[in-house]
Design an enzyme around this catalytic site. Structure first.
Site, PDB file in Angstrom:
ATOM      1  N   CYS A 190     -25.369  39.224 -23.596  1.00 48.09           N
ATOM      2  CA  CYS A 190     -26.479  40.158 -23.883  1.00 48.09           C
ATOM      3  C   CYS A 190     -27.563  40.002 -22.823  1.00 48.09           C
ATOM      4  O   CYS A 190     -28.154  40.998 -22.387  1.00 48.09           O
ATOM      5  CB  CYS A 190     -27.052  39.915 -25.273  1.00 48.09           C
ATOM      6  SG  CYS A 190     -26.072  40.616 -26.622  1.00 48.09           S
ATOM      7  N   ASP A 215     -16.382  37.797 -12.944  1.00 49.29           N
ATOM      8  CA  ASP A 215     -16.397  36.482 -13.585  1.00 49.29           C
ATOM      9  C   ASP A 215     -16.903  35.458 -12.570  1.00 49.29           C
ATOM     10  O   ASP A 215     -16.525  35.469 -11.404  1.00 49.29           O
ATOM     11  CB  ASP A 215     -14.987  36.111 -14.074  1.00 49.29           C
ATOM     12  CG  ASP A 215     -15.019  34.950 -15.052  1.00 49.29           C
ATOM     13  OD1 ASP A 215     -14.739  35.159 -16.241  1.00 49.29           O
ATOM     14  OD2 ASP A 215     -15.352  33.812 -14.618  1.00 49.29           O
ATOM     15  N   ASN A 238      -9.762  36.659 -25.230  1.00 48.82           N
ATOM     16  CA  ASN A 238      -9.768  35.426 -26.003  1.00 48.82           C
ATOM     17  C   ASN A 238     -10.625  35.607 -27.255  1.00 48.82           C
ATOM     18  O   ASN A 238     -11.749  36.118 -27.155  1.00 48.82           O
ATOM     19  CB  ASN A 238     -10.322  34.276 -25.154  1.00 48.82           C
ATOM     20  CG  ASN A 238      -9.471  34.015 -23.916  1.00 48.82           C
ATOM     21  OD1 ASN A 238      -8.257  34.146 -23.957  1.00 48.82           O
ATOM     22  ND2 ASN A 238     -10.117  33.661 -22.818  1.00 48.82           N
ATOM     23  N   GLY A 269      -9.272  30.370 -27.467  1.00 47.12           N
ATOM     24  CA  GLY A 269      -9.837  29.976 -26.171  1.00 47.12           C
ATOM     25  C   GLY A 269     -11.134  30.679 -25.813  1.00 47.12           C
ATOM     26  O   GLY A 269     -11.528  30.695 -24.650  1.00 47.12           O
ATOM     27  N   HIS A 321     -19.434  36.986 -27.230  1.00 47.58           N
ATOM     28  CA  HIS A 321     -19.764  38.400 -27.110  1.00 47.58           C
ATOM     29  C   HIS A 321     -18.454  39.020 -26.620  1.00 47.58           C
ATOM     30  O   HIS A 321     -17.963  38.641 -25.540  1.00 47.58           O
ATOM     31  CB  HIS A 321     -20.904  38.599 -26.098  1.00 47.58           C
ATOM     32  CG  HIS A 321     -21.314  40.026 -25.889  1.00 47.58           C
ATOM     33  ND1 HIS A 321     -22.623  40.473 -26.050  1.00 47.58           N
ATOM     34  CD2 HIS A 321     -20.605  41.118 -25.511  1.00 47.58           C
ATOM     35  CE1 HIS A 321     -22.686  41.769 -25.773  1.00 47.58           C
ATOM     36  NE2 HIS A 321     -21.474  42.180 -25.439  1.00 47.58           N
ATOM     37  N   HIS A 353     -15.416  40.352 -24.959  1.00 46.45           N
ATOM     38  CA  HIS A 353     -15.196  40.710 -23.548  1.00 46.45           C
ATOM     39  C   HIS A 353     -13.714  40.686 -23.261  1.00 46.45           C
ATOM     40  O   HIS A 353     -12.988  39.877 -23.835  1.00 46.45           O
ATOM     41  CB  HIS A 353     -15.927  39.731 -22.617  1.00 46.45           C
ATOM     42  CG  HIS A 353     -15.584  38.296 -22.835  1.00 46.45           C
ATOM     43  ND1 HIS A 353     -16.153  37.546 -23.851  1.00 46.45           N
ATOM     44  CD2 HIS A 353     -14.726  37.478 -22.195  1.00 46.45           C
ATOM     45  CE1 HIS A 353     -15.654  36.318 -23.813  1.00 46.45           C
ATOM     46  NE2 HIS A 353     -14.770  36.243 -22.824  1.00 46.45           N
ATOM     47  N   HIS A 410     -11.107  40.052 -20.076  1.00 47.62           N
ATOM     48  CA  HIS A 410     -10.914  39.646 -18.690  1.00 47.62           C
ATOM     49  C   HIS A 410      -9.922  40.630 -18.078  1.00 47.62           C
ATOM     50  O   HIS A 410      -8.876  40.902 -18.674  1.00 47.62           O
ATOM     51  CB  HIS A 410     -10.267  38.259 -18.619  1.00 47.62           C
ATOM     52  CG  HIS A 410     -11.079  37.147 -19.190  1.00 47.62           C
ATOM     53  ND1 HIS A 410     -11.702  36.210 -18.407  1.00 47.62           N
ATOM     54  CD2 HIS A 410     -11.352  36.811 -20.473  1.00 47.62           C
ATOM     55  CE1 HIS A 410     -12.326  35.331 -19.179  1.00 47.62           C
ATOM     56  NE2 HIS A 410     -12.131  35.668 -20.438  1.00 47.62           N
TER      57      HIS A 410
HETATM   58  P1  AMP Z   1     -13.930  33.172 -22.537  1.00 43.30           P
HETATM   59  O1  AMP Z   1     -13.343  31.793 -22.429  1.00 43.30           O
HETATM   60  O2  AMP Z   1     -12.873  34.239 -22.716  1.00 43.30           O
HETATM   61  O3  AMP Z   1     -15.044  33.244 -23.536  1.00 43.30           O
HETATM   62  O4  AMP Z   1     -14.489  33.500 -21.094  1.00 43.30           O
HETATM   63  C1  AMP Z   1     -15.813  33.418 -20.721  1.00 43.30           C
HETATM   64  C2  AMP Z   1     -15.828  33.717 -19.249  1.00 43.30           C
HETATM   65  O5  AMP Z   1     -17.164  33.946 -18.870  1.00 43.30           O
HETATM   66  C3  AMP Z   1     -15.292  32.580 -18.357  1.00 43.30           C
HETATM   67  O6  AMP Z   1     -14.194  33.063 -17.579  1.00 43.30           O
HETATM   68  C4  AMP Z   1     -16.499  32.228 -17.478  1.00 43.30           C
HETATM   69  O7  AMP Z   1     -16.142  31.920 -16.146  1.00 43.30           O
HETATM   70  C5  AMP Z   1     -17.330  33.494 -17.563  1.00 43.30           C
HETATM   71  N1  AMP Z   1     -18.755  33.293 -17.356  1.00 43.30           N
HETATM   72  C6  AMP Z   1     -19.553  32.362 -17.940  1.00 43.30           C
HETATM   73  N2  AMP Z   1     -20.824  32.496 -17.525  1.00 43.30           N
HETATM   74  C7  AMP Z   1     -20.841  33.538 -16.657  1.00 43.30           C
HETATM   75  C8  AMP Z   1     -21.852  34.171 -15.888  1.00 43.30           C
HETATM   76  N3  AMP Z   1     -23.142  33.765 -15.919  1.00 43.30           N
HETATM   77  N4  AMP Z   1     -21.511  35.217 -15.100  1.00 43.30           N
HETATM   78  C9  AMP Z   1     -20.220  35.628 -15.048  1.00 43.30           C
HETATM   79  N5  AMP Z   1     -19.220  35.080 -15.759  1.00 43.30           N
HETATM   80  C10 AMP Z   1     -19.515  34.045 -16.552  1.00 43.30           C
HETATM   81 ZN    ZN Z   2     -24.130  39.430 -26.926  1.00 46.94          ZN
END
Ligand code: AMP
Ligand code: ZN
Length: 120
Positions: free
Chosen positions: A11, A34, A94, A100, A105, A107, A109
């Site tokens: 957010c 990412d 995930n 995982g 929030h 998302h 990948h």
């Molecule tokens: P998940 O494990 O599916 O919740 O993935 C979270 C993803 O967010 C991971 O691949 C992180 O590398 C990515 N991530 C965390 N912080 C940031 C950030 N500030 N900007 C971009 N990606 C991020």
């Molecule tokens: Zn959020």
């Protein structure tokens, strides 16, 4: 569930309070690279609405999530994934601790580009 969670990392990224490498934005969706890419192309595509994960989806989100899934292949190509079928991409969502998920929030990948990849 609020539309925006002030404690949520994504957010804050959507609101521009934390910097990101933005690749797309419209009124419903936001996409950014990412920070730790696993593949030559690796971006995250998120609804602006704070939905913690896929587990909270309801029928009222059908249009939003349909829009997100239709946007993914378009952005993948724009960001350098090679065309299907020789190229392509991987979409991962995930969900929950055992799924995982680290950032709560919703998302997806989107990963692609020539192999080998770092992971996946
Ligand atoms: P998940 O494990 O599916 O919740 O993935 C979270 C993803 O967010 C991971 O691949 C992180 O590398 C990515 N991530 C965390 N912080 C940031 C950030 N500030 N900007 C971009 N990606 C991020
Ligand atoms: Zn959020």
């Amino acid at each position: 569930m609020n539309a925006h969670d002030p404690n949520c990392l994504f957010c804050k990224i959507i609101a521009g309070q934390i910097p990101s490498k933005k690749v797309y934005e419209d009124q419903d969706l936001f996409a950014f690279h990412d920070i730790h890419p696993w593949a030559p192309v690796h971006f995250l595509l998120v609804p602006k609405l704070h939905i913690p994960s896929m587990a909270q989806l309801t029928p009222e989100h059908e249009h939003l999530m349909g829009k997100l899934m239709v946007l993914a292949p378009k952005l993948a190509l724009e960001l350098g994934c090679n065309p299907y079928p020789e190229g392509g991409f991987r979409v991962v969502c995930n969900t929950g601790a055992e799924g995982g998920q680290e950032v709560h929030h919703l998302h997806v990948h989107v990963m692609g580009g020539p192999r080998p990849w770092l992971r996946g």
